[in-house]
Design a protein around this motif. Sequence first.
Motif, short mmCIF file in Angstrom:
data_model
loop_
_atom_site.label_atom_id
_atom_site.label_comp_id
_atom_site.label_asym_id
_atom_site.label_seq_id
_atom_site.Cartn_x
_atom_site.Cartn_y
_atom_site.Cartn_z
N LEU A 48 36.40 46.47 37.46
CA LEU A 48 37.60 46.30 38.27
C LEU A 48 38.86 46.23 37.41
CD1 LEU A 48 36.31 43.78 40.97
CD2 LEU A 48 36.89 46.18 41.29
N PHE A 49 38.78 45.55 36.28
CA PHE A 49 39.96 45.46 35.41
C PHE A 49 40.28 46.80 34.76
CE2 PHE A 49 40.55 41.07 36.02
CZ PHE A 49 41.72 40.70 35.39
N LYS A 50 39.26 47.57 34.45
CA LYS A 50 39.51 48.90 33.90
C LYS A 50 40.18 49.79 34.94
CE LYS A 50 39.26 52.03 30.71
NZ LYS A 50 40.08 51.91 29.48
N GLN A 108 30.30 39.48 35.03
CA GLN A 108 30.38 38.62 36.20
C GLN A 108 31.32 39.21 37.26
OE1 GLN A 108 28.59 35.74 36.75
NE2 GLN A 108 27.52 36.39 34.88
N PRO A 109 31.08 38.89 38.54
CA PRO A 109 32.01 39.34 39.59
C PRO A 109 33.41 38.81 39.34
CG PRO A 109 29.98 38.49 40.54
CD PRO A 109 29.93 38.13 39.09
N LEU A 110 34.40 39.57 39.73
CA LEU A 110 35.78 39.13 39.57
C LEU A 110 36.03 37.79 40.26
CD1 LEU A 110 38.70 39.78 38.65
CD2 LEU A 110 39.01 40.95 40.84
N THR A 111 35.41 37.60 41.39
CA THR A 111 35.62 36.38 42.16
C THR A 111 35.05 35.14 41.49
OG1 THR A 111 33.60 36.93 43.40
CG2 THR A 111 35.72 37.55 44.40
N SER A 112 34.25 35.33 40.43
CA SER A 112 33.68 34.17 39.74
C SER A 112 34.61 33.61 38.67
CB SER A 112 32.34 34.53 39.10
OG SER A 112 32.54 35.43 38.01
N LEU A 113 35.68 34.34 38.36
CA LEU A 113 36.63 33.85 37.38
C LEU A 113 37.44 32.70 37.98
CD1 LEU A 113 38.05 37.11 35.75
CD2 LEU A 113 36.37 35.54 34.82
N THR A 114 37.45 31.57 37.30
CA THR A 114 38.14 30.39 37.80
C THR A 114 39.45 30.16 37.06
OG1 THR A 114 37.02 28.92 36.24
CG2 THR A 114 35.93 29.31 38.37
N THR A 115 40.29 29.34 37.64
CA THR A 115 41.57 29.02 37.00
C THR A 115 41.39 28.37 35.63
OG1 THR A 115 42.70 28.83 39.13
CG2 THR A 115 43.72 27.72 37.26
N PRO A 116 40.46 27.43 35.43
CA PRO A 116 40.25 26.88 34.09
C PRO A 116 39.90 27.94 33.04
CG PRO A 116 39.23 25.46 35.71
CD PRO A 116 39.67 26.68 36.45
N VAL A 124 49.54 40.69 36.83
CA VAL A 124 49.68 42.08 37.29
C VAL A 124 48.32 42.75 37.37
CG1 VAL A 124 50.54 44.37 36.65
CG2 VAL A 124 52.05 42.39 36.50
N LEU A 125 47.52 42.62 36.30
CA LEU A 125 46.19 43.23 36.27
C LEU A 125 45.26 42.57 37.28
CD1 LEU A 125 45.66 43.71 32.43
CD2 LEU A 125 46.18 45.46 34.12
N PHE A 126 45.34 41.25 37.37
CA PHE A 126 44.46 40.51 38.28
C PHE A 126 44.76 40.89 39.73
CE2 PHE A 126 41.41 37.11 37.64
CZ PHE A 126 41.14 36.71 38.94
N ASN A 127 46.04 40.98 40.08
CA ASN A 127 46.40 41.34 41.45
C ASN A 127 45.97 42.75 41.79
OD1 ASN A 127 47.58 38.84 41.85
ND2 ASN A 127 49.64 39.54 41.33
N SER A 128 46.14 43.67 40.83
CA SER A 128 45.74 45.05 41.05
C SER A 128 44.23 45.15 41.24
CB SER A 128 46.17 45.92 39.86
OG SER A 128 45.81 47.26 40.06
N ALA A 129 43.47 44.40 40.43
CA ALA A 129 42.02 44.41 40.55
C ALA A 129 41.55 43.80 41.86
CB ALA A 129 41.40 43.66 39.37
N SER A 130 42.21 42.72 42.27
CA SER A 130 41.79 42.05 43.51
C SER A 130 42.09 42.90 44.74
CB SER A 130 42.49 40.68 43.63
OG SER A 130 43.89 40.83 43.77
N LEU A 136 26.54 48.17 35.37
CA LEU A 136 27.17 46.98 35.93
C LEU A 136 27.48 47.18 37.41
CD1 LEU A 136 29.69 46.19 33.06
CD2 LEU A 136 27.53 45.02 33.53
N PRO A 137 27.48 46.09 38.19
CA PRO A 137 27.84 46.20 39.61
C PRO A 137 29.31 46.57 39.78
CG PRO A 137 27.59 43.90 38.95
CD PRO A 137 27.08 44.72 37.82
N ALA A 138 29.62 47.22 40.89
CA ALA A 138 30.98 47.73 41.11
C ALA A 138 32.02 46.62 41.18
CB ALA A 138 31.02 48.56 42.39
N ASP A 139 31.61 45.39 41.53
CA ASP A 139 32.57 44.30 41.67
C ASP A 139 32.67 43.45 40.41
OD1 ASP A 139 30.10 43.06 41.77
OD2 ASP A 139 30.68 41.65 43.36
N CYS A 140 32.08 43.91 39.31
CA CYS A 140 32.14 43.12 38.08
C CYS A 140 33.54 43.20 37.49
CB CYS A 140 31.09 43.55 37.08
SG CYS A 140 31.49 45.06 36.19
#
Length: 298
Positions: free
Chosen positions: A13-15, A52-60, A85-91, A5-9
């Motif tokens: 990132l969540f792991k 998918q890249p983290l940036t592709s996750l949408t609010t919906p 908490v996890l999302f902020n750490s990953a971003s 997987l790509p590094a930005d998936c």
Amino acid sequence: MSSELPADCTAILFKQALNKKLHSDLSKKHKNSLTRLYNRFMEFLGDEGRAQPLTSLTTPIIEKFLEQFSSSATHYMNKRRDLGVLFNSASRIIDVNLLTVKKTEPQRIKAKLHQAYEKEQLQPVLDFIKAFHKNLYRCCLLTYGCLLRPHEEVRLLTRKHFKADFTEVHLGGRENKGGRVRMVYVPDYVRAEMECSLSLLRRDDNIFSGKSIPYNESYFSRQWSRAKKELISHGLIYPNQTLYSFRHSAAINVFRRSKDVYLLQKMLGHSSVVVTLKYLRSLGEFNSDELRDAAPIL
């Protein structure tokens, strides 16, 4: 799978974000909560979503995941907080400020009044527990007399925490919720109950198990669950009075006698006086008569 997987998936990132939190100073309870949520979120995303890249996750997408926790506003907001908490750490790992979770619809939590014990209840309740549940009785005394939190601070106490001829309990920053070094006074009635057994323990022995390993996290929850049925059947407590009600009762007692919210803040181990004020409001300590009498006049 991670090597493909790509590094930005999202999966990678969540792991990494979870591992950072597991190696931080968070409480064991919070770490377990984050781990459970991480597993649920990865399962929800599926193979395609995790790749998918983290940036592709949408609010919906995030809102759809959080829908499964809508049984109560408190449950929903706790899961929303943990995911944030996890999302902020990953971003932060990719140095991108993502507001995906923050933009989800919050749910309003209704304040609950924690029912403290009435003055005439307290001694009969303690006497009943003392007769049938020795460790639980000592936990109740320490929760009330020292205003310690029962399931973590009290449960994990060892002989070494008691200082100055058992008149003080000292907790390090990692040993209490406030995150600061804390010293609490041990009243005479607590010391009289604890002193003999404490003198027989080794420095690192837990005061309840008598060994270096404490009882598990649910120990006092189970003890209280059994005792509560008996207490209710004997008409000694109300259904919404709990083990934590001893701490609530102590807080009300201290505030009514001292009227000093800063003193109470120190005794409760709160990080700020704002937290203590919220605590008192949640206990219903500021009633309409007090607010009316304190209102400014012309």
